[in-house]
Write an enzyme that holds these catalytic residues in place. Sequence first.
Site, PDB file in Angstrom:
ATOM      1  N   ASP A  30     -15.268  -2.933  -1.207  1.00  0.00           N
ATOM      2  CA  ASP A  30     -14.920  -2.722   0.191  1.00  0.00           C
ATOM      3  C   ASP A  30     -16.209  -2.462   0.960  1.00  0.00           C
ATOM      4  OD1 ASP A  30     -12.280  -2.772  -0.771  1.00  0.00           O
ATOM      5  OD2 ASP A  30     -12.339  -0.620  -1.151  1.00  0.00           O
TER       6      ASP A  30
ATOM      7  N   ASP B   6       0.857  -1.178   0.000  1.00  0.00           N
ATOM      8  CA  ASP B   6       0.000   0.000   0.000  1.00  0.00           C
ATOM      9  C   ASP B   6       0.894   1.229   0.000  1.00  0.00           C
ATOM     10  OD1 ASP B   6      -2.024  -1.818   0.194  1.00  0.00           O
ATOM     11  OD2 ASP B   6      -2.784  -1.132   2.131  1.00  0.00           O
TER      12      ASP B   6
END
Length: 243
Positions: free
Chosen positions: A129, A8
């Site tokens: 998500d 990330d």
Amino acid sequence: MIIIPAIDLKNGCCVRLEQGLMEKDTVFNDDPGAQAAEWQRQGGEILHIVDLDGAFAGEPKNCKAIEAIVKSVTIPTQLGGGIRDIATIEAYLSLGIGRVIIGTAAQRNPAFVKEACAKFPGKIVVGIDAKNGMVAVQGWAEVTGITATELARQFEGDGVSAIIYTDISRDGMMQGPNIQATKALAEAIKIPVIASGGLSSLQDIENLIAIESSGVTGVITGKAIYSGAINLAEAIALTKKPR
């Protein structure tokens, strides 16, 4: 079951967030290329990259770091964060990214997913998500009124390679993935599901392998392998054991 190490990116560094909160970040490495090479050295078969700044901004923000990662590995890569148009997909694929992940734009403009799948067959993944079962977008900052399953079903037949399902409440918390919700989603659709969020132990991987027949084909791990809670090579070996 494929174990997929994650990188990330925030401000060019490898970080992990807690529950998707940008202010709750931990920097693990300031050299994304070196980190990518290390995950490959430990046996990683696919690399998962997220441009966190891009996810919030709605446009690519960590291109130099992404380019460094691609140059550092020979394994396939998949990338998400801020992908909102065909030109961005084209640019990333030409850079050497293997698959792109459409998240916010998938919820806001499902026709974009269909168009992208037609133009780049086999290269499109949808990221869903969810917070308490409801889809969250814009770097998880906005919770919508649609369920993860409702959204996923819209892409049946479009040619989506996989759905990455992240339970935000588990992400970065090392509390184990949401097995029940992941299994329910995989059983509701024909598209393969990749689990994400909360992986914390080899037992969690065993629990995911147990629902592989439901259509759960992989799991993304970040904080667990960065912190040493899971050894990536051991985790991969576990998936190769005869059942």
